[in-house]
Design a protein around this motif. Structure first.
Motif, PDB file in Angstrom:
ATOM      1  N   LEU A   1      58.318 -83.404  97.484  1.00 49.19           N
ATOM      2  CA  LEU A   1      58.712 -81.982  96.661  1.00 49.19           C
ATOM      3  C   LEU A   1      59.712 -81.336  97.559  1.00 49.19           C
ATOM      4  O   LEU A   1      60.293 -80.622  96.943  1.00 49.19           O
ATOM      5  N   GLU A   2      59.592 -81.349  99.066  1.00 53.39           N
ATOM      6  CA  GLU A   2      60.766 -80.851  99.733  1.00 53.39           C
ATOM      7  C   GLU A   2      62.261 -81.392  99.295  1.00 53.39           C
ATOM      8  O   GLU A   2      63.098 -80.734  99.196  1.00 53.39           O
ATOM      9  N   ALA A   3      62.062 -82.654  99.223  1.00 51.09           N
ATOM     10  CA  ALA A   3      63.230 -83.364  98.693  1.00 51.09           C
ATOM     11  C   ALA A   3      63.902 -82.977  97.334  1.00 51.09           C
ATOM     12  O   ALA A   3      65.293 -82.632  97.135  1.00 51.09           O
TER      13      ALA A   3
ATOM     14  N   TRP B   1      50.795 -85.415 102.667  1.00 53.57           N
ATOM     15  CA  TRP B   1      52.086 -85.260 103.469  1.00 53.57           C
ATOM     16  C   TRP B   1      53.205 -86.282 102.550  1.00 53.57           C
ATOM     17  O   TRP B   1      54.375 -85.424 102.662  1.00 53.57           O
TER      18      TRP B   1
ATOM     19  N   ASP C   1      68.488 -77.189  95.368  1.00 51.62           N
ATOM     20  CA  ASP C   1      69.546 -75.922  95.911  1.00 51.62           C
ATOM     21  C   ASP C   1      70.728 -76.363  96.474  1.00 51.62           C
ATOM     22  O   ASP C   1      71.679 -75.799  96.506  1.00 51.62           O
TER      23      ASP C   1
ATOM     24  N   ARG D   1      54.239 -83.604  99.886  1.00 47.92           N
ATOM     25  CA  ARG D   1      55.147 -82.423 100.186  1.00 47.92           C
ATOM     26  C   ARG D   1      56.512 -82.788 100.499  1.00 47.92           C
ATOM     27  O   ARG D   1      57.308 -82.068 100.253  1.00 47.92           O
ATOM     28  N   ALA D   2      56.512 -84.055 101.272  1.00 51.70           N
ATOM     29  CA  ALA D   2      57.933 -84.412 101.634  1.00 51.70           C
ATOM     30  C   ALA D   2      58.796 -84.637 100.216  1.00 51.70           C
ATOM     31  O   ALA D   2      59.984 -84.464 100.409  1.00 51.70           O
TER      32      ALA D   2
ATOM     33  N   VAL E   1      63.224 -79.965  96.132  1.00 49.69           N
ATOM     34  CA  VAL E   1      63.989 -78.597  95.840  1.00 49.69           C
ATOM     35  C   VAL E   1      65.147 -78.731  96.659  1.00 49.69           C
ATOM     36  O   VAL E   1      65.817 -77.757  96.445  1.00 49.69           O
ATOM     37  N   ARG E   2      65.185 -79.343  97.730  1.00 50.44           N
ATOM     38  CA  ARG E   2      66.641 -79.641  98.506  1.00 50.44           C
ATOM     39  C   ARG E   2      67.869 -79.749  97.388  1.00 50.44           C
ATOM     40  O   ARG E   2      68.754 -79.285  97.338  1.00 50.44           O
TER      41      ARG E   2
ATOM     42  N   GLY F   1      68.599 -84.106  99.966  1.00 52.80           N
ATOM     43  CA  GLY F   1      67.696 -83.716  98.606  1.00 52.80           C
ATOM     44  C   GLY F   1      67.759 -85.224  97.713  1.00 52.80           C
ATOM     45  O   GLY F   1      68.454 -86.143  97.963  1.00 52.80           O
TER      46      GLY F   1
END
Length: 337
Positions: free
Chosen positions: A181-183, A175, A189, A178-179, A185-186, A194
């Motif tokens: 890695l989400e930050a 968890w 982008d 993943r959080a 990729v934010r 991010g």
């Protein structure tokens, strides 16, 4: 399955001989750990594997577990001098919801291969509990690749989370990874929330972010791959507010799960166990703060041992006929091989 106190094998007396032993197994999201011990639970030889047991349409794959376990146990028996296994205890991640095939097939397989007459199958949270607190009322949060909380008043078990990385395990290593890695990729982008620091870490660990989906989605060990990024989140937490926020959210989820299973009366003990807590203060400080808010009546204690120590405790009690932890069809069952 047998009842709570009807645990089967006769106690091993002084005449049992040095060749009588027991087997303890810890099967988690990051692989297997296996110990052959004397009949009182004293470790004699141990082995490990970094390959997690597969999960498929039937749940945890007993054939894949035995494929890994058999050669390790043969080596351990040779190293330890043990020639008779009186009992075995297997703690397995996902047993509560994905363990039907394991319960149906593993005791018989261990009986055929090694003559094990009685097997305790436990959720990894139960072995974590036994290792951390023994037979005392309280709650334990076991956090590694995944996360589950288990509590008992010594009459029945209560569990929270442990739903796997797609539905839950909130606050666990996968968890957090993943959080993080989400930050990353934010930031890649240009979206809000991010983290440039986590983007740099992600590219150092996995290469260009554009290739990240191909390195994650096809992997059968995706939870472990995600969890491998959690230490990078912790390393950034001292100077990156996004990483700090991720760990604070993880701590909140952990303690919510502990509160859901903790006995409400008296002064129950609460312990945290698992490799995730090796991240140290970036995680431990917000956990302590959340405990003061959500569980002020509980007493936090240091875990006495890890899930493998818990499996050893269970199997030693099983061999001695003194297992008193509550039985439960999903969480802890004792079966003949």
């Amino acid at each position: 399955m047998r009842g709570r106190n009807a645990v089967g094998p006769r106690p091993v007396g002084p005449g049992g001989g040095d060749t009588v032993g027991v087997l303890a197994v810890d099967s988690g999201g990051s692989g297997l750990r296996v110990v052959v011990a004397d009949a009182r639970g004293g470790a004699l030889a141990r082995r490990g594997s970094s390959e997690p047991v597969r999960t498929g349409a039937r749940g945890i794959d007993p054939g894949h577990l035995m494929e890994q376990l058999v050669p390790m146990v043969r080596v351990l028996l040779a190293e330890s001098g043990v020639t008779e296994l009186r009992a075995a205890a297997v703690g397995a991640a996902g047993l509560a919801s994905l363990g039907d095939a394991l319960r149906a097939e593993l005791p018989g397989a261990l009986g055929r291969e090694f003559g094990v007459p009685v097997v305790a199958l436990a959720a990894d949270a139960v072995t974590a509990y036994a290792g951390a607190l023994g037979a005392r009322p309280g709650a334990v949060v076991a956090a590694g690749t995944g996360l589950i909380a288990v509590g008992t008043d010594l009459d029945r078990w209560h569990r929270a989370d442990g739903w796997g990385h797609l539905l839950g395990d909130c606050g666990g290593g996968a968890w957090i990874g993943r959080a993080g890695l989400e930050a990353a990729v934010r930031a890649h982008d240009g979206r809000p929330r991010g983290s440039a620091a986590l983007l740099t870490c992600a590219e150092e660990q996995f290469g260009p972010v554009a290739g990240l989906p191909g390195k994650l989605y096809p992997r059968p060990d995706r939870p472990a791959v995600l969890a491998s990024f959690a230490p990078r989140v912790a390393a950034c937490a001292g100077h990156d507010p996004v990483a700090t926020g991720i760990l604070r959210a993880a701590a909140r989820h952990m303690v919510e799960s502990a509160a859901a299973v903790c006995p409400t009366g008296g002064e129950p003990r609460v312990a945290f166990t698992g490799g995730l807590f090796e991240m140290g203060e970036p995680l431990l400080v917000p956990v302590a703060e959340e405990l003061a808010i959500q569980l002020p009546h509980a007493r936090r204690v240091t875990a006495a041992g890890d899930p493998l120590a818990g499996a050893l405790r269970i199997v030693a009690d099983l061999a001695a006929g003194t297992l008193t932890l509550p039985g439960d069809a999903a969480m802890l069952s004792v079966m003949t091989g």
